[in-house]
Write a protein that holds these residues in place. Structure first.
Motif, PDB file in Angstrom:
ATOM      1  N   GLU A  19     -12.564  -6.812  -2.194  1.00  9.97           N
ATOM      2  CA  GLU A  19     -11.502  -7.090  -2.781  1.00  9.97           C
ATOM      3  C   GLU A  19     -12.646  -5.568  -3.820  1.00  9.97           C
ATOM      4  O   GLU A  19     -13.627  -4.982  -4.332  1.00  9.97           O
ATOM      5  CB  GLU A  19     -11.303  -7.585  -4.222  1.00  9.97           C
ATOM      6  N   ILE A  20     -11.593  -4.049  -4.356  1.00  8.19           N
ATOM      7  CA  ILE A  20     -11.812  -3.508  -5.409  1.00  8.19           C
ATOM      8  C   ILE A  20     -11.879  -3.615  -6.633  1.00  8.19           C
ATOM      9  O   ILE A  20     -10.676  -4.155  -7.074  1.00  8.19           O
ATOM     10  CB  ILE A  20     -10.993  -2.299  -4.826  1.00  8.19           C
ATOM     11  N   THR A  26      -2.906  -8.541  -5.600  1.00 11.57           N
ATOM     12  CA  THR A  26      -3.370  -7.265  -6.399  1.00 11.57           C
ATOM     13  C   THR A  26      -3.185  -8.101  -8.185  1.00 11.57           C
ATOM     14  O   THR A  26      -2.058  -8.252  -8.394  1.00 11.57           O
ATOM     15  CB  THR A  26      -2.328  -5.967  -7.233  1.00 11.57           C
ATOM     16  N   SER A  74       0.810  -1.327   0.016  1.00 13.02           N
ATOM     17  CA  SER A  74       0.276  -0.357   0.295  1.00 13.02           C
ATOM     18  C   SER A  74       1.338   1.104   0.029  1.00 13.02           C
ATOM     19  O   SER A  74       1.926   0.913   0.871  1.00 13.02           O
ATOM     20  CB  SER A  74      -0.986  -0.135   1.430  1.00 13.02           C
ATOM     21  N   ALA A 107      -7.890  -5.837  -6.656  1.00 20.79           N
ATOM     22  CA  ALA A 107      -7.314  -5.064  -5.754  1.00 20.79           C
ATOM     23  C   ALA A 107      -7.638  -5.827  -4.435  1.00 20.79           C
ATOM     24  O   ALA A 107      -8.718  -5.086  -3.875  1.00 20.79           O
ATOM     25  CB  ALA A 107      -6.685  -3.878  -5.084  1.00 20.79           C
ATOM     26  N   GLN A 122     -16.434  -2.070  -4.737  1.00 20.56           N
ATOM     27  CA  GLN A 122     -15.507  -3.184  -3.899  1.00 20.56           C
ATOM     28  C   GLN A 122     -16.537  -4.040  -3.354  1.00 20.56           C
ATOM     29  O   GLN A 122     -17.711  -3.343  -2.338  1.00 20.56           O
ATOM     30  CB  GLN A 122     -15.422  -1.998  -2.416  1.00 20.56           C
ATOM     31  N   THR A 179      -7.577   2.167  -3.733  1.00 22.02           N
ATOM     32  CA  THR A 179      -6.730   0.547  -3.387  1.00 22.02           C
ATOM     33  C   THR A 179      -5.363   1.507  -2.280  1.00 22.02           C
ATOM     34  O   THR A 179      -5.057   0.431  -2.205  1.00 22.02           O
ATOM     35  CB  THR A 179      -6.662  -0.197  -5.115  1.00 22.02           C
TER      36      THR A 179
END
Length: 696
Positions: A347-348, A305, A100, A335, A385, A127
């Motif tokens: 998860e996005i 990812t 991140s 992600a 998301q 993200t």
């Protein structure tokens, strides 16, 4: 292009070829090579983050160019791109030591990341993984515009990071092979990781090609005490320990019409997945007790990812006298976050389509030659998301955006260059109905944003060795709408109530740069302000308030002789926020926005042509902001020393790299600033990496 205009450009490039720093930190080894080659003619450095190929002498902004050689050098220490850039780019905050980038800002603000011009940022629901969507071994160079810009639009409040992928070799067939291993000296067991890259490329007549593959396996991460660091060191934002990753890059290009036209197709796929038997326990920031790694896992699915990019580029170097560049692209990013106890794992998912049209037209008005850069951008982005083992509490959002821009480039004979123009963005976001985390029903709808942005900049050549530059630019970005809806209080019942939360930033900059012989130097001061800045309260809810940021950046390098080279950078910034919008800026911005003083320095020594060494230092100062917002914790000083050494062995090179040479025992900036019991983790201790690479 008219001959006179072309000659004027060429003259300015040769006149100002000494200005290699561009207000930035070029690698010492590259600087040395450029200086030594000056007597025999130097290929001008060109950047593309300004939409067109711009010689370095004509830049009117602070731009940092990280070359392929420096990327490889820093990657030998750490393959995390956030770490590579933190040690080379003034104004960029320290690395989070994680996947991140939350808290790693550029001049105190978020930035737009592009890969070959394709946006990696996900503004509808961030993200914070923009710098970890491609492997370092797939990158040719990186260009960083420091300070907000509308050149590519749709974001870039703090600047632009343009990642350019590898280019095919000009030889008929060229290969590259690399393999390496790395481990912690404080805990050999479970820390061993390895990596390998294989690449072939070439050019045959009018066709060029490239195929590159990288695989990396990381072991556990251990701090200076030899204790295991949680695989998610800053909560559930994403970690790098115990991960497997791979990157496949392919390119095919075709030149025709006597090289006047070019068509290229690029495909890149990146995947990183964390499979670990550990999770985080609870520390105690107030007592200085670090967050421990404990056996077990809450995850339903492995976090990570996955990013797929496909693009097609068409270039016409002379279409009715103009240079035309058209890009069509597709991006698919997922992600996945780790599961936090008591909440669903999510998860996005972001899927993008877009086109960019850039036209560079030279004009002649009564024997005055100038340029016009104009075009249109289109972007469609669908983001959600999704809940993996629970409800989806962030709605599906579809953004459609179109922007037109125009910029004038006005040469001022031999004294300077002016640039100025505008960009108009029109953005529409369709939002579905949703029941958010608090159980509030939020009615969907369509949000419409429209904004015209202006920019003006100039560079003046004071002497043959010194120039001054300055700029004003505006940037515009929609808020993290998905998060705002997810965390909305019961007073928010419809998406339409968030329509006014877009952020516009005014950026100002003035700087001085120059060089003579072995000395290169630059300094720049900046100021930015916004009436609708984005921060977080103590409960991590989005807050929109007026804010202002200012600071100074500098860079210096000096080559003593062919064997010795040295240099460094300095970055300092401060920022304030107006909590109640009354014109009184009551508090400092937190350290997740404003980094403490950052100093970098290096010494390079080459005792033999076949042996290169580099010792580098990263110093992060202390900061105690007067802040009640999230990230307002005190930050204590830490210093990291790294060493790299490269030897010519057989047909290739053997590299030995030691990160955190002195085994500094410290908490990362994000851990200190956030002060959360589940994300108060220490950084890795001493790590050694050995690799061998050869070109064939």
């Amino acid at each position: 292009m008219p001959e006179m205009f072309h000659q004027n450009n060429k003259w300015r490039v040769l006149r100002n070829i000494n200005f290699l720093f561009v207000g930035c930190a070029l690698p010492g080894s590259v600087l040395a090579q450029n200086i030594s080659d000056e007597s025999v003619g130097l290929e001008p450095v060109v950047v593309t983050a300004t939409r067109t190929e711009t010689p370095i002498s004509e830049l009117t902004r602070s731009v940092t160019v990280i070359s392929e050689q420096e990327i490889q050098q820093q990657a030998s220490l750490d393959r995390n791109l956030g770490d590579v850039l933190a040690k080379t780019v003034p104004g960029l905050g320290p690395s989070t030591e994680a996947i991140s980038t939350f808290g790693q800002t550029l001049r105190g603000r978020d930035y737009l990341v592009l890969i070959d011009g394709i946006p990696q940022s996900t503004p509808l629901r961030s993200t914070s993984r923009d710098l970890n969507t491609i492997d370092v071994d797939a990158i040719e160079r990186i260009e960083v515009i420091r300070g907000g810009t509308a050149a590519y639009g749709f974001g870039a409040a703090g600047g632009l990071i343009n990642i350019i992928t590898k280019k095919p070799s000009k030889e008929p067939l060229a290969g590259y092979s690399q393999a390496g291993v790395r481990l912690s000296t404080e805990h050999l067991d479970d820390s061993v990781g390895w990596e390998t890259t294989q690449r072939i490329s070439g050019t045959r007549q009018n066709i060029d090609y490239l195929v590159s593959g990288t695989f990396a396996q990381r072991g556990g991460f251990f701090d200076a005490d030899g204790d295991r660091i949680p695989p998610d060191p800053i909560g559930v934002q994403g970690g790098l320990a115990d991960t497997d990753s791979y990157n496949i890059l392919g390119k095919l290009g075709f030149n025709f019409d006597d090289d006047r036209q070019r068509l290229q197709v690029t495909v890149d796929h990146f995947n990183i997945e964390q499979d670990t038997d550990f999770t985080f326990g609870l520390g105690d920031p107030e007592r200085g007790i670090k967050t421990p790694a404990v056996p077990g896992s809450f995850n339903v699915a492995d976090p990570g990812t996955e990013n797929t990019l496909v693009s097609m580029d068409y270039i016409n170097r002379d279409l009715a006298g103009s240079h035309v560049d058209i890009k069509a692209y597709y991006g698919d990013l997922t992600a996945r976050f780790a599961k936090f106890p008591g909440f669903a794992q999510t998860e996005i998912q972001s899927e993008k389509y877009g086109t960019r049209l850039t036209i560079d037209t030279p004009l002649n008005l009564r024997d005055y030659y100038f340029g016009v850069i104009w075009g249109i951008d289109y972007l469609q982005d669908e983001t959600v998301q999704a809940g993996i083992d629970g409800p989806t509490i962030v709605p599906n959002m579809q953004q459609e955006a179109i922007a037109g821009f125009l910029e004038l480039e006005l040469p001022l004979s031999d004294i300077g260059l002016l640039r100025g123009g505008f960009r108009h963005e029109q953005i529409s976001v369709d939002i579905d109905d949703i029941v958010n985390r608090g159980g509030t029903f939020i009615q969907g709808g369509t949000l419409d944003y429209g904004k015209t942005l202006f920019n003006a900049s100039a560079v003046f050549y004071l002497t043959d060795y010194l120039e001054v530059f300055g700029s004003f630019s505006q940037s515009f970005s929609v808020a993290d709408i998905g998060r705002a809806i997810r965390d909305a209080n019961p007073s928010i019942t419809s998406a339409g109530q968030l329509e006014s939360e877009a952020q516009e930033v005014d950026n100002y900059e003035i700087g001085l740069r120059g060089g003579k012989g072995p000395l290169q130097a630059s300094v720049a001061g900046f100021y930015s302000e916004s009436d609708n800045g984005t921060t977080f309260d103590r409960d991590l809810n989005i807050v929109k308030q007026p804010e202002r940021i200012w600071g100074v950046e500098g860079a210096l390098a000096y080559r003593f002789n062919p064997q010795w080279n040295t240099g460094g950078t300095v970055s300092w910034a401060e920022g304030e926020v107006d909590l109640d919008d009354d014109g009184d800026f009551e508090e400092d911005l937190p350290s997740t926005r404003i980094s403490p003083v950052k100093l970098t320095g290096f010494v390079e020594y080459s005792p033999q042509p076949w042996w290169d060494n580099r010792l580098q230092v990263l110093y992060i100062g202390d900061r105690s902001p007067d802040s009640t917002q999230f990230g307002g914790g005190d930050v204590e000083t830490y210093t990291i020393v790294d060493l790299t050494s490269r030897f010519a062995v057989g047909p290739g090179y053997l590299s030995v790299a030691v990160e955190n040479l002195l085994n500094e025992d410290y908490f990362t900036l994000i851990s200190q600033a956030s002060q959360t019991p589940y994300g108060f983790a220490k950084a890795p201790g001493r790590t050694v990496a050995v690799s061998y690479a050869l070109s064939w």
